[in-house]
Design a protein around this motif. Sequence first.
Motif, PDB file in Angstrom:
ATOM      1  N   ARG A  68       0.984  -0.796  -0.087  1.00  0.00           N
ATOM      2  CA  ARG A  68      -0.058   0.031  -0.044  1.00  0.00           C
ATOM      3  C   ARG A  68       1.132   1.463   0.272  1.00  0.00           C
ATOM      4  O   ARG A  68       0.367   2.029  -0.974  1.00  0.00           O
ATOM      5  CB  ARG A  68      -0.584  -0.277   1.190  1.00  0.00           C
ATOM      6  N   SER A  69       1.658   1.075   0.547  1.00  0.00           N
ATOM      7  CA  SER A  69       2.862   2.290   1.258  1.00  0.00           C
ATOM      8  C   SER A  69       3.265   2.780  -0.319  1.00  0.00           C
ATOM      9  O   SER A  69       3.841   4.037  -0.891  1.00  0.00           O
ATOM     10  CB  SER A  69       4.262   2.342   1.738  1.00  0.00           C
ATOM     11  N   PHE A  70       4.097   1.634  -1.013  1.00  0.00           N
ATOM     12  CA  PHE A  70       4.593   1.350  -2.417  1.00  0.00           C
ATOM     13  C   PHE A  70       4.202   2.387  -3.109  1.00  0.00           C
ATOM     14  O   PHE A  70       3.848   2.721  -4.067  1.00  0.00           O
ATOM     15  CB  PHE A  70       5.157  -0.113  -2.952  1.00  0.00           C
ATOM     16  N   GLU A  71       2.123   1.677  -3.886  1.00  0.00           N
ATOM     17  CA  GLU A  71       1.700   2.552  -4.703  1.00  0.00           C
ATOM     18  C   GLU A  71       1.014   3.949  -4.514  1.00  0.00           C
ATOM     19  O   GLU A  71       0.888   4.499  -5.066  1.00  0.00           O
ATOM     20  CB  GLU A  71      -0.119   1.919  -5.080  1.00  0.00           C
ATOM     21  N   GLU A  72       1.699   3.906  -3.146  1.00  0.00           N
ATOM     22  CA  GLU A  72       1.125   5.457  -2.555  1.00  0.00           C
ATOM     23  C   GLU A  72       2.102   6.682  -2.991  1.00  0.00           C
ATOM     24  O   GLU A  72       1.963   7.487  -3.382  1.00  0.00           O
ATOM     25  CB  GLU A  72       0.788   5.631  -1.665  1.00  0.00           C
ATOM     26  N   GLY A  73       2.935   5.641  -2.582  1.00  0.00           N
ATOM     27  CA  GLY A  73       4.903   6.557  -2.868  1.00  0.00           C
ATOM     28  C   GLY A  73       4.961   6.651  -4.997  1.00  0.00           C
ATOM     29  O   GLY A  73       5.036   7.791  -5.217  1.00  0.00           O
ATOM     30  N   LYS A  74       4.626   5.981  -5.679  1.00  0.00           N
ATOM     31  CA  LYS A  74       4.227   5.426  -6.839  1.00  0.00           C
ATOM     32  C   LYS A  74       2.924   6.807  -7.541  1.00  0.00           C
ATOM     33  O   LYS A  74       4.072   7.622  -7.829  1.00  0.00           O
ATOM     34  CB  LYS A  74       3.881   4.089  -7.129  1.00  0.00           C
ATOM     35  N   ALA A  75       2.153   6.722  -6.586  1.00  0.00           N
ATOM     36  CA  ALA A  75       1.020   8.300  -6.957  1.00  0.00           C
ATOM     37  C   ALA A  75       2.263   9.289  -6.997  1.00  0.00           C
ATOM     38  O   ALA A  75       1.711  10.227  -8.268  1.00  0.00           O
ATOM     39  CB  ALA A  75      -0.276   7.736  -6.451  1.00  0.00           C
ATOM     40  N   ARG A  76       2.216   9.194  -5.748  1.00  0.00           N
ATOM     41  CA  ARG A  76       3.779  10.682  -5.854  1.00  0.00           C
ATOM     42  C   ARG A  76       4.412  10.874  -6.169  1.00  0.00           C
ATOM     43  O   ARG A  76       4.753  11.912  -7.160  1.00  0.00           O
ATOM     44  CB  ARG A  76       4.014  10.734  -4.350  1.00  0.00           C
ATOM     45  N   TYR A  77       5.751  10.135  -7.286  1.00  0.00           N
ATOM     46  CA  TYR A  77       6.347   9.816  -7.954  1.00  0.00           C
ATOM     47  C   TYR A  77       5.239   9.952  -9.512  1.00  0.00           C
ATOM     48  O   TYR A  77       6.124  11.506  -9.881  1.00  0.00           O
ATOM     49  CB  TYR A  77       7.424   8.651  -7.942  1.00  0.00           C
ATOM     50  N   LEU A  78       4.812   9.591  -9.755  1.00  0.00           N
ATOM     51  CA  LEU A  78       4.302   9.920 -11.396  1.00  0.00           C
ATOM     52  C   LEU A  78       3.622  11.733 -11.242  1.00  0.00           C
ATOM     53  O   LEU A  78       3.761  12.280 -12.560  1.00  0.00           O
ATOM     54  CB  LEU A  78       2.921   9.141 -11.476  1.00  0.00           C
ATOM     55  N   GLN A  79       2.709  12.179 -10.085  1.00  0.00           N
ATOM     56  CA  GLN A  79       2.263  13.301  -9.820  1.00  0.00           C
ATOM     57  C   GLN A  79       3.479  14.508 -10.220  1.00  0.00           C
ATOM     58  O   GLN A  79       2.909  15.309 -10.821  1.00  0.00           O
ATOM     59  CB  GLN A  79       1.303  13.482  -8.919  1.00  0.00           C
ATOM     60  N   ASN A  80       4.760  14.001  -9.429  1.00  0.00           N
ATOM     61  CA  ASN A  80       5.503  14.681  -9.255  1.00  0.00           C
ATOM     62  C   ASN A  80       6.559  15.449 -10.570  1.00  0.00           C
ATOM     63  O   ASN A  80       6.792  16.108 -11.152  1.00  0.00           O
ATOM     64  CB  ASN A  80       6.655  14.848  -7.888  1.00  0.00           C
ATOM     65  N   LYS A  81       6.271  13.891 -11.843  1.00  0.00           N
ATOM     66  CA  LYS A  81       6.964  13.825 -13.095  1.00  0.00           C
ATOM     67  C   LYS A  81       6.160  14.597 -13.867  1.00  0.00           C
ATOM     68  O   LYS A  81       6.361  15.498 -14.908  1.00  0.00           O
ATOM     69  CB  LYS A  81       6.897  12.483 -13.344  1.00  0.00           C
ATOM     70  N   ALA A  82       4.585  14.854 -13.621  1.00  0.00           N
ATOM     71  CA  ALA A  82       3.853  15.256 -14.656  1.00  0.00           C
ATOM     72  C   ALA A  82       3.831  16.740 -14.400  1.00  0.00           C
ATOM     73  O   ALA A  82       4.252  16.992 -15.448  1.00  0.00           O
ATOM     74  CB  ALA A  82       2.624  15.004 -14.084  1.00  0.00           C
TER      75      ALA A  82
END
Length: 361
Positions: free
Chosen positions: A337-351
Motif C-alpha cells: 500500500r505504501s509503495f502504491e501511494e509513493g508511486k502515485a506521488r512519483y508520477l504526480q511530481n513527474k507530471a
Amino acid sequence: MRCFRPRRAADEVDKLVKRPLVSGDVREGGESSTSQLSRIMRPDDANIMGNVHGGTILKMIEEAGCIIGTRHCNTQNGDRCLAALVRVEKTEFLSPVFIGEVAHVTAEITYTSKHSLEVQVQVMAENILTGAMKLSNKAALWYVPVSLKNVDKIMEVPPIKYASAEQAEEGKKRYEAQKLERLETKTRIKDVVSPPSNPEQHTVGFSQSSLIHLVGPSDCTLHDCVHGGVTMKLMDEVAGIVAARHCNTNIVTASVDVINFHRTIKKGCVVTVTGHLTFVSNKSMEIEVIVDASPLMETEKGKYHAVSAYFIFISLDKYNRTLPVPPLKIEGEEQQRSFEEGKARYLQNKAKRLAEKERQQ
C-alpha cells in the motif's frame, strides 16, 4: 562562517534570484522584506564524496526564513515574538553544492495571513575561484509568530503589500491548501514498525535506520524549542543512511516532498528520527522520515509524533552521473500500500516537472 561577497558576485545573485510575488521588496513601514545569508561550505558540511549534505542546505534555508519572519513580525507594537516553522513545501535540489563554494540564501516574505506568513527562499551556489553561479535550491516555508512571554500565544502578523489583487489571491489559495494538507497529514502518520532481526537485502527492513538525539541548548530557539533547521538536518542524515544502505553507492538528496511540523520539540526531549523506504523507481528512492519525541525527565507524557516528511534521493557514480536503483522487495500488504501511494506521488511530481519544463520553453 559568514562571508562578504565581491560586488560582481552580488550582482550575479541579484540577477538570478527572482522575487515572484511582492512588488518593490517593501513591506508596510517601508522596511525591506528580503534577507540574505552567505556562508562558505566547509568539509564538515559535506559527505565523504564532497557533496554538501542536503540537511546543511535545509538548515540554512530555515535560518534565513526564521530571520526575515521574526524581523517582520516584530515591526508591530506588543509582545516580542519569534517565527516558528510549521511547514516546508516541496523543495527541489536543482544542482549539487560542493566544498569551497559559497551558498547565498535569499529569503522573501510572499504572503501573510492573520497568524502566519509564507517565506520563499532561493539558494545560489558561487564558485569563488571562477565566479560561476548556479541555482541550487528553491523552497517555500510557513511560519507562525510565537510570543516570547507565552509560548502558547500566537501573535498577529503585520500585512505586506502586493503588486496586484491577483497575487494576493494566489497567496491565499496556497495558504488554504497547506492548512488543509497539514491537518490531513497529521492523521495519516503511522507508528514506526521495527524491522525483522535478519532482514533480506533490498527489503524495507534491511535499510530502515534510526537516529536518537538528546535536544540540548545549542539546538534550541529562545523558546527552548528545537530549531526547525536542526530537525530537518537530522532527518536528511537518516534518509541518506537509508538510501546508502539500499544502493551501497554515493547518494544525494534530490528533493523533499513536504515537511510538516505537527508539535514542538523542547529542550531535554529525546528525539528518535526513523527513515524507511516507501517507493523506488528506476533512478530514485522515496524515504518516509518520522520524528518522534519524548521528554527525558517526564516519562508519563509519553512519546508523540512531532515531524514527518518524504525525502527523495538518487544514486550517483564517481562522476556524479545518476545510476539505476536496485528494486525494492515488498513484504506484506502494508508495504504494498505504501509503495502504491509513493508511486502515485512519483508520477504526480513527474507530471508537474514536465509541465513546468514545457511552460519554460
